[in-house]
Design an enzyme around this catalytic site. Structure first.
Site, mmCIF file in Angstrom:
data_model
loop_
_atom_site.group_PDB
_atom_site.id
_atom_site.type_symbol
_atom_site.label_atom_id
_atom_site.label_comp_id
_atom_site.label_asym_id
_atom_site.label_seq_id
_atom_site.Cartn_x
_atom_site.Cartn_y
_atom_site.Cartn_z
ATOM 1 N N GLY A 234 0.806 -1.207 0.000
ATOM 2 C CA GLY A 234 0.000 0.000 0.000
ATOM 3 C C GLY A 234 0.839 1.257 0.000
ATOM 4 O O GLY A 234 1.984 1.273 -0.465
ATOM 5 N N SER A 235 0.289 2.312 0.542
ATOM 6 C CA SER A 235 0.924 3.624 0.488
ATOM 7 C C SER A 235 2.065 3.745 1.478
ATOM 8 O O SER A 235 2.141 3.032 2.481
ATOM 9 C CB SER A 235 -0.102 4.715 0.782
ATOM 10 O OG SER A 235 -0.476 4.673 2.148
ATOM 11 N N GLY A 238 0.416 5.004 4.847
ATOM 12 C CA GLY A 238 -0.309 3.956 5.557
ATOM 13 C C GLY A 238 0.611 2.861 6.051
ATOM 14 O O GLY A 238 0.489 2.380 7.175
ATOM 15 N N GLY A 239 1.568 2.469 5.209
ATOM 16 C CA GLY A 239 2.508 1.439 5.612
ATOM 17 C C GLY A 239 3.408 1.886 6.738
ATOM 18 O O GLY A 239 3.713 1.117 7.655
ATOM 19 N N GLU A 258 5.439 -3.328 1.341
ATOM 20 C CA GLU A 258 5.784 -2.860 0.002
ATOM 21 C C GLU A 258 5.068 -1.540 -0.178
ATOM 22 O O GLU A 258 3.845 -1.474 -0.160
ATOM 23 C CB GLU A 258 5.343 -3.893 -1.044
ATOM 24 C CG GLU A 258 5.906 -3.607 -2.430
ATOM 25 C CD GLU A 258 4.898 -2.943 -3.331
ATOM 26 O OE1 GLU A 258 4.950 -1.689 -3.431
ATOM 27 O OE2 GLU A 258 4.072 -3.636 -3.919
ATOM 28 N N CYS A 295 2.060 -0.737 -9.155
ATOM 29 C CA CYS A 295 3.157 -0.182 -8.368
ATOM 30 C C CYS A 295 4.485 -0.281 -9.105
ATOM 31 O O CYS A 295 5.473 0.293 -8.673
ATOM 32 C CB CYS A 295 3.254 -0.866 -7.016
ATOM 33 S SG CYS A 295 3.504 -2.620 -7.147
#
Length: 511
Positions: A234-235, A238-239, A258, A295
Site C-alpha cells: 500500500g501507500s 499507511g505502511g 511494500e 506499483c
C-alpha cells in the site's frame, strides 16, 4: 506469469488524499461492518492455537491445503469475478486473468513446501578434535506464528485475501488473519468464504485463516500479542503508520511492507536513434496499463536531451486512453497529485492522451534531470494513475546524479544498444532497485522461483521479496538444536527424514 503486477494502493490514509493506502476510510453505506475489538481478539487467539497444531502436521498436508484453496477459487471464478468487477471497475478479462495468477501462485507455494529446500536445513556433526571442540548442530527455518496480511486495492485477487502474502504465510505454516481492503469488501467476504471452506474440507485446523474489516481492526491487528509478523502492500504513509505500530510494540515484530516506488527507466541516446518509436510506444503502453495503477509503473524516464524522444512519446500517447480508476477517492485524488507536479515551475506538460468519460486522461510531463538531483522529494512524489515524468539528461554525470537521488524503487530499467558503455550505470541502477530490467518494461511481475519484488526504502521495509518462492522467508525464523537426542529432534531433522531433502551437511550441499 507476466502482465499482472504488484499490489494496490488506495487513498484512504488519513490526511493523505493522494496516497495508495491499505488503512481503511470511514465506513460508508453498504460497506462491511468493522470488526469489533472483541471479535478480533478471539480471531487472533484462535490463530495462535492453530499455529501449534499446524506445526505438528506434515508438510505434505499443508501443501495439499494450498492446492485445495487454488482448486476452490478456480471453481468459484465465475461467481467471484462479477463481484470484483462491480467493486473495482477492472473488467472481466483482466480479473479472470488475475484469478489464474492467484491460483497459480498458491500452487507454486504448494510446490515450494513439497520441495523442502525452504527449511534451509544445515547440519554440522560433532568434532571433538576441533579447537575448540565442536558440538553437533542442526539448524532449520520454522514458522514465526500467526501473520497479519493487509490487502491491496489494485489487485483484488492476487494481492488481497488469497494473494501472495496469504499463500506464502500458509506455506510457511503460519495461520493468517487478513485485513480486508475497503475498496472491495464484498469480494473480500466472498473470497474468504471460499478459502475458509476449502481449508476446512482439506483438514486445516480451526483458526488457520480469518478475515477482519475496518481501519481500527487493522491497527489493533498488528499490535495484537498473538500476531508475530505482518505483510502489507500500500501507500508509504499507511505502511509507515503500521510499521511504527509493529516496531513500537512491547515485543516488536517484523513488518514486511511494500510501499512507494517510481521505477526509474533510462533510455540511452543510441537506443533512441535505433528504435525510438518502438520505445515511445512501449512507454505509452506501460504507464497507462491498468490506468497507471500498478506499483511497477514507470514513473520517471531519463531521456537524452535533444534526441527527439519527447516528440515520439507525444505521438504515441496521443491515441492512448485510460479506464476509470479503482475507487471514487482515487479518481478524485489523481488530478490533485498531477496538478501539484505540473504546477512546479521546473515541469512542463509535453503530451496528453485521449479523454474518456469517467476516466482520467493520460499525461506526460517533463523536467531536467538536474532539477531532480536538486529537488527529488518535490519532483518524484508517486502519482497513482496514468502519468509519467520524462527527465532530460545532458551527460553521464547529470544522469548518475539524478539516479542516485531517486531513492529506493521496486524496479529500474535500462534501454541501451550493444555498443553503449553502460558499465558504470548498471551498478547504480542495482543500488536503487530490487529488480533491474534490460530492454523491457517493468509493468509485469512473473511469479517464479527466482523473482524478487522489493527494493530499498521506501520501496519496501524488508530485504525479502513479496512475489515468488522466496517470499516464504518473510514468515520464517531459524532454530538450531545443539547435541539434541535423535528422539527429541523435530521429525524433519532426524536422519531418517533427511533423504531427498535439500540440505548442507558439514559444509557440503546435498540434494
Amino acid at each position: 506469469m507476466t502482465g499482472l503486477t504488484t499490489p494496490a494502493r488506495t487513498p484512504d490514509a488519513p490526511g493523505d488524499p493522494g496516497a495508495r493506502g491499505a488503512l481503511d476510510a470511514p465506513v460508508t453505506p453498504g460497506a462491511a461492518r468493522p470488526t469489533t475489538p472483541e471479535h478480533l481478539d478471539a480471531v487472533a487467539r484462535r490463530a495462535a492455537t492453530a499455529a501449534e497444531l499446524i506445526a505438528a502436521r506434515p508438510d505434505a498436508e499443508r501443501a495439499a491445503w494450498l492446492d485445495a484453496v487454488a482448486d476452490a477459487l478456480d471453481a468459484a471464478r465465475d461467481d467471484l469475478v462479477p463481484i470484483a468487477d462491480a467493486e473495482t471497475r477492472l473488467g472481466t478479462a483482466r480479473l479472470t486473468g488475475e484469478v489464474a495468477r492467484t491460483t497459480g501462485q498458491l500452487r507454486l507455494f504448494a510446490e515450494v513446501v513439497r520441495d523442502g529446500g525452504w527449511r534451509e536445513i544445515v547440519i554440522d556433526h560433532a568434532d571433538p578434535a576441533a579447537v575448540p571442540p565442536r558440538p553437533e548442530l542442526r539448524r532449520m527455518l520454522v514458522a514465526v506464528g500467526p501473520v497479519a496480511v493487509y490487502s491491496a486495492s489494485n489487485f483484488p485477487f492476487a494481492f488481497s485475501v488469497a494473494g501472495g502474502d496469504t499463500a506464502s504465510a500458509l506455506a510457511a505454516g503460519c495461520p493468517v488473519v487478513v485485513k480486508a481492503h475497503s475498496g472491495h469488501p464484498l469480494l473480500s467476504d466472498a473470497t474468504a468464504a471460499v478459502v475458509s471452506a476449502a481449508l476446512k474440507t482439506a483438514g486445516a485446523p480451526d483458526g488457520t485463516f480469518a478475515l477482519v474489516h475496518g481501519r481500527g481492526a487493522g491497527e489493533r491487528l498488528v499490535a495484537h500479542p498473538a500476531i508475530r509478523a505482518a505483510g502489507f502492500t500500500g501507500s508509504l504513509s499507511g505502511g509507515r503508520a503500521l510499521f511504527d505500530l509493529a516496531s513500537g510494540r512491547p515485543d516488536p515484530i517484523p513488518f514486511h511492507g511494500e510501499l512507494g516506488s517510481v521505477n526509474p527507466v533510462v533510455v540511452t541516446r543510441a537506443a533512441v536513434a535505433a528504435r525510438g518509436a518502438g520505445l515511445a510506444a512501449g512507454l505509452a503502453a506501460s504507464f497507462t496499463l491498468g490506468s497507471g495503477q500498478f506499483c511497477t509503473k514507470p514513473g520517471v524516464v531519463f531521456v537524452p536531451a535533444g534526441a527527439g524522444f519527447e516528440a515520439l512519446v507525444a505521438e504515441s500517447v496521443a491515441g492512448a486512453s485510460a479506464g476509470p480508476l479503482l475507487t471514487d477517492r482515487i479518481q478524485a485524488a489523481f488530478p490533485l497529485g498531477l496538478a501539484r507536479l505540473a504546477d512546479d515551475p521546473a515541469v512542463e506538460v509535453v503530451a496528453s492522451g485521449r479523454p474518456s468519460d469517467g476516466a482520467p486522461t493520460p499525461v506526460v510531463l517533463a523536467t531536467d534531470a538536474s532539477e531532480i538531483a536538486k529537488r527529488p522529494s518535490a519532483l518524484l512524489e508517486e502519482c497513482f494513475g496514468p502519468m509519467t515524468l520524462l527527465a532530460r539528461y545532458r551527460g553521464d554525470d547529470d544522469l548518475l546524479a539524478a539516479l542516485r537521488a531517486v531513492g529506493g524503487s521496486l524496479t529500474a530499467t535500462l534501454h541501451a544498444e550493444p555498443d553503449d558503455d553502460v558499465s558504470t550505470l548498471v551498478p547504480v541502477l542495482a543500488s536503487v532497485a530490487g529488480r533491474v530490467l534490460f530492454d523491457g518494461w517493468p509493468t509485469g511481475v512473473a511469479v517464479t522461483w527466482s523473482q524478487h519484488h522489493g527494493g530499498p526504502w521506501p520501496a519496501s521495509t524488508s530485504a525479502h521479496t513479496s512475489v515468488g518462492a522466496t517470499a516464504i522467508r518473510r514468515f520464517l525464523r531459524p532454530v538450531a538444536y545443539q547435541d539434541a537426542p535423535e528422539r527429541l529432534l523435530p521429525p524433519v531433522l532426524r536422519d531418517a527424514a533427511l533423504a531427498g531433502v535439500p540440505r548442507r551437511v558439514d559444509g557440503v550441499a546435498v540434494v
